[in-house]
Design a protein around this motif. Structure first.
Motif, PDB file in Angstrom:
ATOM      1  N   ASP A 102       3.400  61.915 -22.676  1.00 29.23           N
ATOM      2  CA  ASP A 102       3.676  62.710 -21.479  1.00 29.23           C
ATOM      3  C   ASP A 102       5.088  62.446 -20.965  1.00 29.23           C
ATOM      4  O   ASP A 102       5.783  63.369 -20.537  1.00 29.23           O
ATOM      5  CB  ASP A 102       2.665  62.386 -20.374  1.00 29.23           C
ATOM      6  CG  ASP A 102       1.239  62.756 -20.744  1.00 29.23           C
ATOM      7  OD1 ASP A 102       1.049  63.711 -21.525  1.00 29.23           O
ATOM      8  OD2 ASP A 102       0.314  62.071 -20.263  1.00 29.23           O
ATOM      9  N   ILE A 103       5.490  61.192 -20.999  1.00 27.06           N
ATOM     10  CA  ILE A 103       6.821  60.824 -20.506  1.00 27.06           C
ATOM     11  C   ILE A 103       7.903  61.413 -21.401  1.00 27.06           C
ATOM     12  O   ILE A 103       8.860  62.012 -20.920  1.00 27.06           O
ATOM     13  CB  ILE A 103       6.944  59.296 -20.388  1.00 27.06           C
ATOM     14  CG1 ILE A 103       5.990  58.789 -19.304  1.00 27.06           C
ATOM     15  CG2 ILE A 103       8.386  58.882 -20.093  1.00 27.06           C
ATOM     16  CD1 ILE A 103       5.805  57.302 -19.252  1.00 27.06           C
ATOM     17  N   VAL A 104       7.742  61.272 -22.715  1.00 28.47           N
ATOM     18  CA  VAL A 104       8.751  61.788 -23.646  1.00 28.47           C
ATOM     19  C   VAL A 104       8.838  63.311 -23.563  1.00 28.47           C
ATOM     20  O   VAL A 104       9.915  63.879 -23.715  1.00 28.47           O
ATOM     21  CB  VAL A 104       8.456  61.319 -25.087  1.00 28.47           C
ATOM     22  CG1 VAL A 104       9.308  62.054 -26.100  1.00 28.47           C
ATOM     23  CG2 VAL A 104       8.692  59.806 -25.196  1.00 28.47           C
TER      24      VAL A 104
ATOM     25  N   SER B  70      15.039  67.978 -25.095  1.00 25.57           N
ATOM     26  CA  SER B  70      15.245  67.769 -26.534  1.00 25.57           C
ATOM     27  C   SER B  70      16.720  67.645 -26.889  1.00 25.57           C
ATOM     28  O   SER B  70      17.067  67.017 -27.887  1.00 25.57           O
ATOM     29  CB  SER B  70      14.590  68.887 -27.341  1.00 25.57           C
ATOM     30  OG  SER B  70      15.117  70.142 -26.991  1.00 25.57           O
ATOM     31  N   SER B  71      17.581  68.197 -26.060  1.00 26.86           N
ATOM     32  CA  SER B  71      19.015  68.099 -26.327  1.00 26.86           C
ATOM     33  C   SER B  71      19.532  66.668 -26.187  1.00 26.86           C
ATOM     34  O   SER B  71      20.620  66.344 -26.669  1.00 26.86           O
ATOM     35  CB  SER B  71      19.798  69.027 -25.400  1.00 26.86           C
ATOM     36  OG  SER B  71      19.578  68.660 -24.043  1.00 26.86           O
ATOM     37  N   THR B  72      18.761  65.801 -25.536  1.00 33.35           N
ATOM     38  CA  THR B  72      19.184  64.412 -25.346  1.00 33.35           C
ATOM     39  C   THR B  72      18.389  63.429 -26.206  1.00 33.35           C
ATOM     40  O   THR B  72      18.564  62.227 -26.070  1.00 33.35           O
ATOM     41  CB  THR B  72      19.063  63.991 -23.869  1.00 33.35           C
ATOM     42  OG1 THR B  72      17.689  64.008 -23.493  1.00 33.35           O
ATOM     43  CG2 THR B  72      19.878  64.894 -22.965  1.00 33.35           C
ATOM     44  N   TRP B  73      17.521  63.920 -27.067  1.00 33.78           N
ATOM     45  CA  TRP B  73      16.694  63.033 -27.882  1.00 33.78           C
ATOM     46  C   TRP B  73      17.515  62.093 -28.744  1.00 33.78           C
ATOM     47  O   TRP B  73      17.200  60.916 -28.863  1.00 33.78           O
ATOM     48  CB  TRP B  73      15.736  63.832 -28.760  1.00 33.78           C
ATOM     49  CG  TRP B  73      14.563  64.406 -28.023  1.00 33.78           C
ATOM     50  CD1 TRP B  73      14.304  64.339 -26.679  1.00 33.78           C
ATOM     51  CD2 TRP B  73      13.497  65.146 -28.596  1.00 33.78           C
ATOM     52  NE1 TRP B  73      13.136  65.005 -26.388  1.00 33.78           N
ATOM     53  CE2 TRP B  73      12.616  65.501 -27.545  1.00 33.78           C
ATOM     54  CE3 TRP B  73      13.198  65.558 -29.887  1.00 33.78           C
ATOM     55  CZ2 TRP B  73      11.456  66.242 -27.767  1.00 33.78           C
ATOM     56  CZ3 TRP B  73      12.037  66.288 -30.095  1.00 33.78           C
ATOM     57  CH2 TRP B  73      11.181  66.615 -29.042  1.00 33.78           C
TER      58      TRP B  73
ATOM     59  N   SER C 111      17.388  58.153 -28.230  1.00 38.50           N
ATOM     60  CA  SER C 111      16.918  57.350 -29.358  1.00 38.50           C
ATOM     61  C   SER C 111      17.897  56.225 -29.670  1.00 38.50           C
ATOM     62  O   SER C 111      17.499  55.065 -29.830  1.00 38.50           O
ATOM     63  CB  SER C 111      16.731  58.245 -30.587  1.00 38.50           C
ATOM     64  OG  SER C 111      16.473  57.489 -31.732  1.00 38.50           O
ATOM     65  N   GLU C 112      19.171  56.541 -29.745  1.00 38.36           N
ATOM     66  CA  GLU C 112      20.188  55.527 -30.048  1.00 38.36           C
ATOM     67  C   GLU C 112      20.207  54.420 -29.000  1.00 38.36           C
ATOM     68  O   GLU C 112      20.305  53.239 -29.334  1.00 38.36           O
ATOM     69  CB  GLU C 112      21.563  56.182 -30.148  1.00 38.36           C
ATOM     70  CG  GLU C 112      21.717  57.055 -31.369  1.00 38.36           C
ATOM     71  CD  GLU C 112      22.998  57.868 -31.361  1.00 38.36           C
ATOM     72  OE1 GLU C 112      23.842  57.683 -30.453  1.00 38.36           O
ATOM     73  OE2 GLU C 112      23.155  58.698 -32.275  1.00 38.36           O
ATOM     74  N   ARG C 113      20.101  54.801 -27.746  1.00 41.05           N
ATOM     75  CA  ARG C 113      20.135  53.804 -26.674  1.00 41.05           C
ATOM     76  C   ARG C 113      18.889  52.914 -26.689  1.00 41.05           C
ATOM     77  O   ARG C 113      18.984  51.710 -26.453  1.00 41.05           O
ATOM     78  CB  ARG C 113      20.272  54.502 -25.317  1.00 41.05           C
ATOM     79  CG  ARG C 113      21.554  55.322 -25.150  1.00 41.05           C
ATOM     80  CD  ARG C 113      22.802  54.485 -24.939  1.00 41.05           C
ATOM     81  NE  ARG C 113      22.774  53.676 -23.766  1.00 41.05           N
ATOM     82  CZ  ARG C 113      23.113  54.066 -22.535  1.00 41.05           C
ATOM     83  NH1 ARG C 113      23.545  55.291 -22.330  1.00 41.05           N
ATOM     84  NH2 ARG C 113      23.042  53.230 -21.516  1.00 41.05           N
TER      85      ARG C 113
ATOM     86  N   SER D  99      12.839  62.089 -33.036  1.00 47.36           N
ATOM     87  CA  SER D  99      11.792  63.097 -32.867  1.00 47.36           C
ATOM     88  C   SER D  99      10.917  62.692 -31.677  1.00 47.36           C
ATOM     89  O   SER D  99      11.036  61.591 -31.134  1.00 47.36           O
ATOM     90  CB  SER D  99      10.935  63.195 -34.131  1.00 47.36           C
ATOM     91  OG  SER D  99      10.164  62.012 -34.289  1.00 47.36           O
ATOM     92  N   GLU D 100      10.015  63.562 -31.303  1.00 44.95           N
ATOM     93  CA  GLU D 100       9.152  63.259 -30.160  1.00 44.95           C
ATOM     94  C   GLU D 100       8.314  62.006 -30.407  1.00 44.95           C
ATOM     95  O   GLU D 100       8.260  61.110 -29.558  1.00 44.95           O
ATOM     96  CB  GLU D 100       8.239  64.449 -29.866  1.00 44.95           C
ATOM     97  CG  GLU D 100       7.431  64.274 -28.611  1.00 44.95           C
ATOM     98  CD  GLU D 100       6.658  65.514 -28.216  1.00 44.95           C
ATOM     99  OE1 GLU D 100       6.103  65.509 -27.107  1.00 44.95           O
ATOM    100  OE2 GLU D 100       6.601  66.474 -28.996  1.00 44.95           O
ATOM    101  N   ILE D 101       7.708  61.889 -31.561  1.00 48.95           N
ATOM    102  CA  ILE D 101       6.872  60.722 -31.860  1.00 48.95           C
ATOM    103  C   ILE D 101       7.730  59.463 -32.008  1.00 48.95           C
ATOM    104  O   ILE D 101       7.346  58.388 -31.576  1.00 48.95           O
ATOM    105  CB  ILE D 101       5.979  60.946 -33.104  1.00 48.95           C
ATOM    106  CG1 ILE D 101       4.967  59.816 -33.265  1.00 48.95           C
ATOM    107  CG2 ILE D 101       6.810  61.107 -34.358  1.00 48.95           C
ATOM    108  CD1 ILE D 101       3.903  59.764 -32.229  1.00 48.95           C
ATOM    109  N   GLY D 102       8.911  59.595 -32.599  1.00 47.81           N
ATOM    110  CA  GLY D 102       9.813  58.447 -32.723  1.00 47.81           C
ATOM    111  C   GLY D 102      10.237  57.924 -31.364  1.00 47.81           C
ATOM    112  O   GLY D 102      10.257  56.712 -31.130  1.00 47.81           O
ATOM    113  N   LEU D 103      10.558  58.841 -30.460  1.00 51.39           N
ATOM    114  CA  LEU D 103      10.938  58.434 -29.100  1.00 51.39           C
ATOM    115  C   LEU D 103       9.776  57.776 -28.360  1.00 51.39           C
ATOM    116  O   LEU D 103       9.976  56.824 -27.606  1.00 51.39           O
ATOM    117  CB  LEU D 103      11.431  59.636 -28.300  1.00 51.39           C
ATOM    118  CG  LEU D 103      12.869  60.051 -28.547  1.00 51.39           C
ATOM    119  CD1 LEU D 103      13.166  61.372 -27.853  1.00 51.39           C
ATOM    120  CD2 LEU D 103      13.824  58.977 -28.079  1.00 51.39           C
TER     121      LEU D 103
END
Length: 92
Positions: free
Chosen positions: A5-7, A12-15, A19-21, A54-58
């Motif tokens: 829910d949070i992710v 999506s433009s900032t994924w 992710s890197e951070r 990706s959403e699941i990775g995040l």
């Protein structure tokens, strides 16, 4: 509220940058022992498949960074302009 829910509230433009951070938090923390081994394996799985942005990775990165350093995670989200997510994470 779940990490999914949070992710879903992260644009999506900032994924990629998010992710890197979050990867930086996970890799550079001295608290790595706080992360469950199953979660570490899951992150490695998504990393090998280039799916951490990706959403699941995040979701998994966010979960790991909250285990390792919740304060740094909140600070990072604020830096990315995602302040409203810090309130949601506090309820975790």
């Amino acid at each position: 509220m779940t990490f999914k829910d949070i992710v879903s509230k992260i644009p999506s433009s900032t994924w990629e940058v998010t992710s890197e951070r979050l990867i930086d938090i996970v890799l550079n923390s001295k608290n790595a022992k706080k992360m469950p081994s199953g979660l570490a394996k899951t992150i490695l799985y998504y990393w090998q498949r280039d799916q951490l942005a990706s959403e699941i990775g995040l979701q998994r990165l966010l979960e790991a960074s909250m285990h390792i350093d919740p304060d740094k995670t909140a600070e990072t989200l604020k830096d990315l302009g995602l302040q409203e997510l810090t309130v949601l994470l506090e309820s975790q």
